[in-house]
Every structure is written in structure tokens, then in C-alpha cells.
Design an enzyme around this catalytic site. Structure first.
Site, PDB file in Angstrom:
ATOM      1  N   GLU A   1       5.035 -12.585   1.130  1.00 23.94           N
ATOM      2  CA  GLU A   1       5.540 -11.732   0.060  1.00 23.94           C
ATOM      3  C   GLU A   1       6.791 -10.991   0.524  1.00 23.94           C
ATOM      4  OE1 GLU A   1       2.098  -9.112  -0.812  1.00 23.94           O
ATOM      5  OE2 GLU A   1       0.989 -10.626   0.284  1.00 23.94           O
TER       6      GLU A   1
ATOM      7  N   HIS B   1      -0.820  -2.510  -4.589  1.00 28.71           N
ATOM      8  CA  HIS B   1      -0.173  -3.297  -5.645  1.00 28.71           C
ATOM      9  C   HIS B   1      -0.153  -2.586  -7.003  1.00 28.71           C
ATOM     10  CE1 HIS B   1       0.027  -6.393  -2.691  1.00 28.71           C
ATOM     11  NE2 HIS B   1      -1.153  -6.930  -2.864  1.00 28.71           N
TER      12      HIS B   1
ATOM     13  N   ARG C   1       0.794  -1.241   0.000  1.00 26.89           N
ATOM     14  CA  ARG C   1       0.000   0.000   0.000  1.00 26.89           C
ATOM     15  C   ARG C   1       0.821   1.284   0.000  1.00 26.89           C
ATOM     16  NH1 ARG C   1      -2.808  -3.992   2.442  1.00 26.89           N
ATOM     17  NH2 ARG C   1      -4.971  -4.183   1.781  1.00 26.89           N
TER      18      ARG C   1
ATOM     19  N   HIS D   1       3.105 -12.593  -5.708  1.00 29.71           N
ATOM     20  CA  HIS D   1       1.920 -12.674  -4.852  1.00 29.71           C
ATOM     21  C   HIS D   1       1.253 -14.055  -4.956  1.00 29.71           C
ATOM     22  CE1 HIS D   1      -1.731 -11.416  -2.803  1.00 29.71           C
ATOM     23  NE2 HIS D   1      -1.156 -10.257  -2.537  1.00 29.71           N
TER      24      HIS D   1
HETATM   25  C1  BGC Z   1      -2.500  -7.517   0.943  1.00 27.95           C
HETATM   26  C2  BGC Z   1      -3.918  -7.801   1.329  1.00 27.95           C
HETATM   27  C3  BGC Z   1      -4.728  -7.872   0.091  1.00 27.95           C
HETATM   28  C4  BGC Z   1      -4.155  -8.939  -0.782  1.00 27.95           C
HETATM   29  C5  BGC Z   1      -4.883  -8.947  -2.087  1.00 27.95           C
HETATM   30  C6  BGC Z   1      -2.018  -8.666   0.113  1.00 27.95           C
HETATM   31  O1  BGC Z   1      -0.712  -8.450  -0.301  1.00 27.95           O
HETATM   32  O2  BGC Z   1      -1.682  -7.349   2.060  1.00 27.95           O
HETATM   33  O3  BGC Z   1      -4.425  -6.792   2.152  1.00 27.95           O
HETATM   34  O4  BGC Z   1      -6.067  -8.118   0.362  1.00 27.95           O
HETATM   35  O5  BGC Z   1      -2.822  -8.705  -1.035  1.00 27.95           O
HETATM   36  O6  BGC Z   1      -5.123 -10.179  -2.496  1.00 27.95           O
END
Ligand code: BGC
Length: 388
Positions: free
Chosen positions: A353, A144, A119, A215
């Protein structure tokens, strides 16, 4: 020949012709057993997305471990490794078809996320006094890389052997608000020791911020095996970065000792997940950045060790990154169907991650995520599989 006999012959011929036709139809829709040997069908990834070809790339090692990747989002689609009984198990959640990834509600299954993973508060940051605005696709924050982050890019791909594939993509200046023409290259390679290495490189022509990670959602017991709450997790992290209710770090770095965030020795993911704790309430479970201790193994930080309770599959993560986001699949809500037909049920996958800390562009006490022209961003993470 009498009329009856002629009719009989004609009828039989018609029947034979009809059954042949049906056979051909079937052959087209369901591939023969030999053609469908691979867990992921290449034909399902042979699609044009936004006018560019998506394809499936397969890496294999001497032991038969296999990684399935697509250039659409530079994604890890599946990863097959042996379990404690030697049975090959797919430990990465994903879809069976490239275009299934091309929907806004896609939960970031296996892609490279960026140019800034995690974020950015209020979709704003400044570099040398100049303010940049990025899309607010997660409440009031950027997540992201924005609506059209790298997970939706159709990358160039080059595969020269069975062990590695290189994906490259250039983001134009101000793409989703980020400064600089940013050239990115990500190499996935699979060793004969069941290690999947992801190496990242990037350059820019204008001072920018960068934070790349993969991810993937893992379930070390395999898709359809239930929740991940009994997986045993160790995080080589004595500290974490607490967040506000919108999951933006407060800027503090706190000890995990005596909190549900203490994974310094192996503990099941579910052990403390329902404990009354403001941080767990904000994340709806674990969705936090852990500060890695720097436990060095072969020049990399040992970040995490996870054991699948049913499969005995062990995944060790080593990285050059200073942090790791641990997300316990709290937003998985049976919105999509996975490649073997199961739904993405609540907490049936987890993400680990390796990355720089969230919102680093706005947090001066966090390790810098600035990339200058003339420099090369370079980092790598290794996911090593074994059994116990
Ligand atoms: C975030 C989560 C988010 C997810 C999305 C993660 O990297 O920390 O808050 O909902 O990604 O799939």
C-alpha cells in the site's frame, strides 16, 4: 382416436412443457456461456447498498488485460493479466457480489482506504491546538478511516471509455471525526502496456489530514494457488518505521540492513518471516511501513517489484508516496469465500500500500499529511505488470 393414444399425446405434451419450464429456470440462475465470459458477473454487482446503486465497471486494454471495479468502496474487484504462458490470470482477491463487501468483517479487499489510511494512535490527533477524536476500530487505535471509512462509501462513478473510470465522494465535516468537508476523486486507468494507474485528488474546506491508498490483496499466482510465501519481493527501501505492539510507529526510522526487513534485493516473502524478531512478533509477520529510497523512474519512486513464483507474473509499483506498507496477509483466517470459491486462507494474499507513514498526524518527524483549504491533494501510484 382411441383413449390410449389421447393419453399418450397428453402425457408427452406435459413432459415437453415441464422440461421447457426447467430450462427457463436454469437459464435464470446460470447465465449462458457467452454471457458469463467475463470473470466477474456485472449482474452480481447490480445492487442497491444503503439506498444507492452499486455497479461493476470494466476496463480493458488492447492486450486483453482487464480490471474489474465497483463504486462500492471504489474497489478493485479483480485484475486479469497474462502469465508467462500467456494464460490470463486474476491477480487480485475479491468477492463475486457487491453486497459481500458490505460486512464489518470484510478484510479491506481492494478498496480505497481513508480519509486516513493505516493507523492513528488512540484515535486522537491535534491540528493547530484543536483535538480531534476518531473511532477506535482496531484495539485502541483508528484503522483505515474508522468503522465507516471510504471502503464502505458508495461513490459516484463516471466511465467515459474502456480505459478509465472516475470515482468521487464527499465526506461531510467531522465524518468519523475528521475535520472538513473533504471532496475526493480517484481515477483508475489501464494502459495498453498493462499498467494500472490510480490517481488521487482531494480538497477540503477546513484544515485536515489525509492519506489515501488502495488496499488490494494480490496473489500473482492467482486465487487458490496457495500461500504467497514463495513470491519474490524487492522493496526499494533501505529503511523502515518500527512499531509498538499495537502497530503504531515508535517514531524511529531504522535501517533494514541485517534484519528480516531487508528486501533491498529479491528475496522470497517467506524466507525470514518466521525468524525470532520483535517486529515480526508485533505484526504477526510483515505489517510495516517501509521508507522509500526515491529510486526515480519516469518521475515516480520505484517502490516494489514482486514476482509470482508459479505464474512468472511481475508487478512493479511506482508511486509519488514516500512510503509503502507491506502486509503479508497475517490476519487472513478463512472467514470469507473469494470470488472463485476459495477461502481467504492464512497468507494467501499480500498488500503493498503506497502511502504516507502510519500515524503521521501524531509524528512530527514524518512527512506531513496536512491538507489546507485552497490546496489540492494529488498523488498517484502505478502497478505495472509483465512476465519473466
Ligand atoms: C494493516 C493491517 C490490517 C489490514 C487489514 C493493513 O493495511 O496494516 O494491520 O490488518 O490492513 O486488512
Amino acid at each position: 382416436m382411441n383413449k390410449k393414444l389421447i393419453n399418450l399425446i397428453l402425457g408427452c405434451t406435459l413432459l415437453v412443457l415441464l422440461s421447457c419450464q426447467q430450462g427457463t429456470k436454469q437459464d435464470k440462475t446460470s447465465p449462458s456461456p457467452t454471457a458469463s465470459k467475463e470473470l466477474v458477473d456485472s449482474a452480481q454487482f447490480n445492487e442497491d447498498i444503503d439506498g444507492k446503486a452499486a455497479r461493476l465497471f470494466i476496463l480493458k486494454n488492447a492486450q486483453g488485460a482487464t480490471a474489474y471495479l465497483t463504486n462500492f468502496g471504489a474497489r478493485l474487484v479483480g485484475l486479469v493479466v497474462p502469465n508467462k504462458d500467456g494464460a490470463m490470470t486474476d491477480v487480485v482477491l475479491g468477492f463475486s457480489k457487491a453486497s459481500l463487501y458490505n460486512v464489518p468483517e470484510e478484510p479491506y479487499f481492494g478498496p480505497i482506504v481513508g480519509p486516513f489510511a493505516n493507523r492513528i494512535a488512540n484515535g486522537k490527533f491535534s491540528i493547530d491546538g484543536e483535538q480531534y477524536t476518531t473511532p477506535t476500530n482496531n484495539g485502541k487505535n483508528t484503522l483505515h478511516g474508522g468503522f465507516k471509512g471510504l471502503h464502505f462509501a458508495n461513490w459516484e462513478a463516471k466511465q467515459t471509455d474502456e480505459k478509465s473510470v472516475v470515482f468521487s465522494h464527499t465526506l461531510p465535516d467531522r465524518y468519523e471525526g475528521f475535520p472538513g468537508n473533504i471532496k475526493i476523486e480517484v481515477t483508475y486507468s489501464l494502459s495498453d502496456h498493462d499498467e494500472l494507474t490510480i490517481a488521487y485528488h482531494a480538497t477540503t474546506d477546513k484544515k485536515t489530514v489525509i492519506n489515501l491508498t488502495n488496499h488490494a490483496y494480490f496473489n500473482l499466482n492467482g486465487e487458490g494457488s496457495g500461500s504467497i510465501l514463495n513470491h519474490q519481493l524487492t522493496l526499494f527501501a533501505d529503511q523502515m518505521t518500527p512499531v509498538d505492539s499495537t502497530l503504531i510507529p515508535t517514531g524511529a526510522i531504522i535501517s533494514v540492513k541485517g534484519t528480516p526487513f531487508d528486501f533491498t534485493s529479491a528475496k522470497s516473502i517467506g524466507k525470514d518471516i518466521e525468524v525470532a524478531n520483535e517486529q515480526l512478533t508485533f505484526g504477526k509477520g510483515y505489517d510495516h511501513n517501509f521508507v522509500l529510497n526515491g529510486t526515480e523512474v519516469d518521475g515516480l519512486n520505484h517502490a516494489a517489484k514482486v514476482v509470482g513464483d508459479q505464474s512468472g507474473i511481475v508487478m512493479d509499483i511506482y508511486t509519488e508516496e514516500p512510503g509503502i506498507q507491506f502486509y503479508s496477509g497475517n490476519f487472513m483466517a478463512e472467514k470469507v469465500t473469494l470470488k472463485n470459491g476459495n477461502k481467504d486462507s492464512f497468507r494467501t494474499g499480500f498488500c503493498l500500500e503506497p502511502q504516507h507513514f502510519p500515524d503521521s498526524p501524531n509524528q512530527s518527524n514524518f512527512p506531513s499529511t496536512i491538507l489546507n483549504p485552497g490546496e489540492t491533494y494529488s498523488t498517484k501510484s502505478v502497478y505495472k505488470f509483465s512476465v519473466q
